[in-house]
Design a protein around this motif. Sequence first.
Motif, PDB file in Angstrom:
ATOM      1  N   LEU B  81       0.806  -1.219   0.000  1.00  0.00           N
ATOM      2  CA  LEU B  81       0.000   0.000   0.000  1.00  0.00           C
ATOM      3  C   LEU B  81       0.839   1.268   0.000  1.00  0.00           C
ATOM      4  O   LEU B  81       0.500   2.244  -0.669  1.00  0.00           O
ATOM      5  N   ALA B 142      -0.742  -6.580  -0.445  1.00  0.00           N
ATOM      6  CA  ALA B 142      -1.521  -6.007   0.658  1.00  0.00           C
ATOM      7  C   ALA B 142      -2.606  -6.985   1.096  1.00  0.00           C
ATOM      8  O   ALA B 142      -2.882  -7.128   2.294  1.00  0.00           O
ATOM      9  N   ARG B 147      -4.456  -6.765   4.715  1.00  0.00           N
ATOM     10  CA  ARG B 147      -4.664  -5.330   4.890  1.00  0.00           C
ATOM     11  C   ARG B 147      -5.827  -4.830   4.036  1.00  0.00           C
ATOM     12  O   ARG B 147      -6.178  -3.659   4.088  1.00  0.00           O
ATOM     13  N   LEU B 148      -6.389  -5.708   3.208  1.00  0.00           N
ATOM     14  CA  LEU B 148      -7.499  -5.297   2.349  1.00  0.00           C
ATOM     15  C   LEU B 148      -8.786  -6.014   2.758  1.00  0.00           C
ATOM     16  O   LEU B 148      -8.742  -7.121   3.304  1.00  0.00           O
ATOM     17  N   ASN B 193      -8.509   3.854  -0.024  1.00  0.00           N
ATOM     18  CA  ASN B 193      -8.727   3.718   1.418  1.00  0.00           C
ATOM     19  C   ASN B 193      -9.946   2.853   1.719  1.00  0.00           C
ATOM     20  O   ASN B 193     -10.037   2.250   2.784  1.00  0.00           O
ATOM     21  N   VAL B 196      -9.044  -0.715   2.039  1.00  0.00           N
ATOM     22  CA  VAL B 196      -8.071  -1.012   3.089  1.00  0.00           C
ATOM     23  C   VAL B 196      -8.813  -1.336   4.374  1.00  0.00           C
ATOM     24  O   VAL B 196      -9.751  -0.640   4.751  1.00  0.00           O
ATOM     25  N   ARG B 202      -1.448   1.035   8.334  1.00  0.00           N
ATOM     26  CA  ARG B 202      -0.268   1.572   7.651  1.00  0.00           C
ATOM     27  C   ARG B 202       0.859   1.774   8.659  1.00  0.00           C
ATOM     28  O   ARG B 202       0.674   2.433   9.675  1.00  0.00           O
TER      29      ARG B 202
END
Lengths: 207, 207
Positions: B81, B142, B147-148, B193, B196, B202
């Motif tokens: 990311l 990611a 993270r997604l 975003n 995410v 992050r």
Amino acid sequence: MGRPKMYDREGITDRAMNLFWERGYHATSTRDLTEAMGVNPYSLYAEFGSKQGLYSAAVERYESTVMVGHFGGLEAEDASLEEIRDVLDFFGESGDRKGSYRGCLLCNASTELAPTLETSRESTARYVEYLITVFTNALRNAANQDRLVEAAPIDELAAFFATVLMGQFVMMRAQVDRAVVRSAANQVVVRLNEVVLSPDSRPPQRA
Amino acid sequence: MGRPKMYDREGITDRAMNLFWERGYHATSTRDLTEAMGVNPYSLYAEFGSKQGLYSAAVERYESTVMVGHFGGLEAEDASLEEIRDVLDFFGESGDRKGSYRGCLLCNASTELAPTLETSRESTARYVEYLITVFTNALRNAANQDRLVEAAPIDELAAFFATVLMGQFVMMRAQVDRAVVRSAANQVVVRLNEVVLSPDSRPPQRA
DNA sequence: AACATAGCTGAACGATCGCTTGGAAACAAG
DNA sequence: CTTGTTTCCAAGCGATCGTTCAGCTATGTT
């Protein structure tokens, strides 16, 4: 009085427009043009003054025919979310249509000529301004109808839509996989949906 | 043996690249080129074979210098990311940088030449494929790092990012208000975003 | 029918295009 | 230094560029 013209201005301007649209400015010679227009060099210069004059006329013709076809709905005073979605859908599918490799005459012109030709920079600026204006107007209407979340960044969204459109034109002209153009449109729709208040705020579909 | 060359290939290719980048292919004559390269016509043709050969060399030079500068971070195997955001930020601000009116050589080439020049269509296809690949790779990383959100449409997002990038290049070349380019980048970040997972996923900012 | 007017025609203008070439110049090898 | 090889240089090649024009043709007017 005098001998009547054997051509009509709109018709030959259309033909010139299509040639410029396909090949760009510098790659289109006046001989190509006169041939496609069915007209002699004399008539070209009598009617348009120069190659650049013909090009300007072709751009104007593009604006008053092709662009109206693309954005006529959005131009309406009371355009709103439906009209925005129609435009996004239209260009999302435009990769499927034949002749899509031509992209957009004004987009092509901007990358080929904008830095070197004053008139091209002007027509491109006019184009982008126009796109942002119609998008802004439609978004503002939607906001006034309480169909958008309060924090919807209308100006930024309008500039964003216009930018994506330009990207789609490039992709079309480069003849990349139509799924790419489709994907861009889809993601813009997703983003648009996020600033729309109620998922059911949309009235029944038109035909 | 024989007389040594008075130029170095990389240096003159750089000069040619910059000229093509600014003016496009057809608007750049071989005389312009030899003058800017500080080289005689003979050397140009001995080294590159033809104007098209020189152009191809300039494109390759662009890929191995300018593009690496732009996307080097994203090319990393473990890009994620942060690297995507860096690229979006970079191009969001690119309207502020001098020389931004040149846009992107490959984007310019695609609208000017892709329909008529086989090699240009190829290099553009390569370019778009490359962009989508590096974006896809970073998004996939990611996702593998959890993270997604699960439903993140990775392929579609990658194509979307690439398309917006092209649109930004057009806007830069047309010298429209830099706020437009900025807006497009901002909206892409907003969209990113949304796929995410945690807003704090992050890691601390790098320098 | 005769005139004035405007458009059409084919040929060609000078300039520039991408590209080539013959001879001078600069090196390495002997 | 001579020879062989490669590059540099200036000039210019044929082709095409955007553009022009003298002469002819077709119309409206009288």
